[in-house]
Design a protein around this motif. Structure first.
Motif, PDB file in Angstrom:
ATOM      1  N   ASN A 106       3.604  -6.453  44.980  1.00 18.75           N
ATOM      2  CA  ASN A 106       4.958  -6.912  45.250  1.00 18.75           C
ATOM      3  C   ASN A 106       5.362  -7.921  44.189  1.00 18.75           C
ATOM      4  O   ASN A 106       4.532  -8.697  43.714  1.00 18.75           O
ATOM      5  N   TYR A 107       6.615  -7.913  43.815  1.00 16.98           N
ATOM      6  CA  TYR A 107       7.073  -8.827  42.781  1.00 16.98           C
ATOM      7  C   TYR A 107       8.287  -9.595  43.272  1.00 16.98           C
ATOM      8  O   TYR A 107       9.000  -9.163  44.179  1.00 16.98           O
ATOM      9  N   SER A 108       8.492 -10.712  42.647  1.00 18.90           N
ATOM     10  CA  SER A 108       9.658 -11.533  42.922  1.00 18.90           C
ATOM     11  C   SER A 108      10.376 -11.748  41.608  1.00 18.90           C
ATOM     12  O   SER A 108       9.832 -12.335  40.674  1.00 18.90           O
ATOM     13  N   TYR A 109      11.605 -11.224  41.546  1.00 21.32           N
ATOM     14  CA  TYR A 109      12.381 -11.333  40.314  1.00 21.32           C
ATOM     15  C   TYR A 109      13.824 -11.035  40.646  1.00 21.32           C
ATOM     16  O   TYR A 109      14.105 -10.267  41.564  1.00 21.32           O
ATOM     17  N   GLY A 110      14.739 -11.622  39.903  1.00 17.71           N
ATOM     18  CA  GLY A 110      16.158 -11.478  40.221  1.00 17.71           C
ATOM     19  C   GLY A 110      16.707 -10.091  40.012  1.00 17.71           C
ATOM     20  O   GLY A 110      17.669  -9.689  40.642  1.00 17.71           O
ATOM     21  N   ALA A 111      16.117  -9.343  39.118  1.00 21.04           N
ATOM     22  CA  ALA A 111      16.573  -7.992  38.840  1.00 21.04           C
ATOM     23  C   ALA A 111      15.350  -7.098  38.749  1.00 21.04           C
ATOM     24  O   ALA A 111      14.221  -7.563  38.846  1.00 21.04           O
ATOM     25  N   THR A 112      15.569  -5.824  38.600  1.00 16.58           N
ATOM     26  CA  THR A 112      14.442  -4.912  38.464  1.00 16.58           C
ATOM     27  C   THR A 112      13.751  -5.149  37.125  1.00 16.58           C
ATOM     28  O   THR A 112      14.373  -5.017  36.075  1.00 16.58           O
ATOM     29  N   PRO A 113      12.472  -5.528  37.167  1.00 14.02           N
ATOM     30  CA  PRO A 113      11.752  -5.741  35.911  1.00 14.02           C
ATOM     31  C   PRO A 113      11.094  -4.449  35.439  1.00 14.02           C
ATOM     32  O   PRO A 113      11.173  -3.426  36.108  1.00 14.02           O
ATOM     33  N   TYR A 114      10.466  -4.534  34.306  1.00 18.50           N
ATOM     34  CA  TYR A 114       9.568  -3.466  33.891  1.00 18.50           C
ATOM     35  C   TYR A 114       8.252  -3.685  34.639  1.00 18.50           C
ATOM     36  O   TYR A 114       7.794  -4.819  34.788  1.00 18.50           O
ATOM     37  N   LEU A 115       7.627  -2.598  35.063  1.00 17.40           N
ATOM     38  CA  LEU A 115       6.449  -2.692  35.925  1.00 17.40           C
ATOM     39  C   LEU A 115       5.291  -1.921  35.324  1.00 17.40           C
ATOM     40  O   LEU A 115       5.488  -0.821  34.778  1.00 17.40           O
ATOM     41  N   PHE A 116       4.101  -2.468  35.472  1.00 18.65           N
ATOM     42  CA  PHE A 116       2.907  -1.886  34.862  1.00 18.65           C
ATOM     43  C   PHE A 116       1.720  -1.983  35.827  1.00 18.65           C
ATOM     44  O   PHE A 116       1.635  -2.904  36.637  1.00 18.65           O
TER      45      PHE A 116
END
Lengths: 115, 114
Positions: free
Chosen positions: A24-34
């Motif tokens: 799970n991630y916390s970020y204001g917009a959709t980030p790049y994910l790896f």
């Protein structure tokens, strides 16, 4: 600031069983994910990545991951685990905007495979 | 192709000393990034070098510095070592600085500070 949570420190599965590792991630917009894998004494190897488009991403070694925007998740899956999959798995995010493309890694999930 | 190589593989230093770690990128790669991986943690981004300049930097103090040479190899220097600097230091190379350029990691240098 972005953050990445891998809630499972260790996961144990039997060889041949299915696998799902959570991220799970916390970020204001959709980030790049790896997703990366790290075997003992070795560096990290990229399994797969998501930038945009189809939310189900296929990777190497039979792994896949699904991006779910509503849940801010990017879980890694494999239908049948092999003993050689025993390793440390890391989820990582990189901001998709803002000019600073600094990656943030989760603390990792250690996969143990029983014969 | 030897991939990304790092030297030395292991290093033991005492507090207050200085250390230099070295990295040779994969053939054809011109960008080098350094990471610190503490025991039981994920890698933390230190900085990235491209065209012999530091392009991005993570949240690390100035005690951490680097250099990139014309052949794209790189060094990581850490001054005034602290016990907390004990970690696996990973180097990664890529063909450019873009995020979509896959990074290839070396096996790391294990630094122990006593």
């Amino acid at each position: 600031a972005q953050s990445v949570t891998q809630p499972d420190i260790h996961i144990t599965v039997s060889e041949g069983a299915s696998l799902e590792l959570r991220c799970n991630y916390s970020y204001g917009a959709t980030p790049y994910l790896f997703w990366y894998v790290q075997s003992p004494g070795q560096g990290l190897q990229l399994l797969l990545k998501y930038f945009s488009g189809d939310t189900l991403v296929q990777g190497i070694k039979g792994f896949e991951a699904e991006f779910k925007r509503s849940q801010s998740s990017f879980n890694l899956r494999k239908p049948s685990v092999h003993w050689s999959d025993a390793a440390e798995y890391f989820c990582a995010v990189v901001p998709a905007s803002g000019g600073s493309y600094i990656p943030t890694f989760g603390r990792g999930t250690s996969l143990i495979v029983h014969p | 192709d030897a991939g990304v190589t790092q030297s030395p593989t292991h290093l033991i230093k005492t507090r207050g000393q200085q250390v230099t770690l070295r990295c040779s990128p994969k053939s054809g790669h011109d960008t080098v990034s350094w990471y610190q991986q503490a025991l039981g943690q994920g890698p933390q981004f230190i900085f990235q070098y491209y065209e012999e300049e530091e392009r991005q930097r993570g949240n690390f103090p100035d005690r951490f510095s680097g250099h990139q040479f014309p052949n794209y190899s790189s060094e990581l220097n850490v001054n005034a070592l602290l016990l907390g600097d004990s970690a696996l230091y990973l180097c990664a190379s890529s063909p450019g600085t873009r995020v979509y350029n896959e990074q290839f990691f070396g096996p790391g240098t294990r630094l122990t500070v006593l």
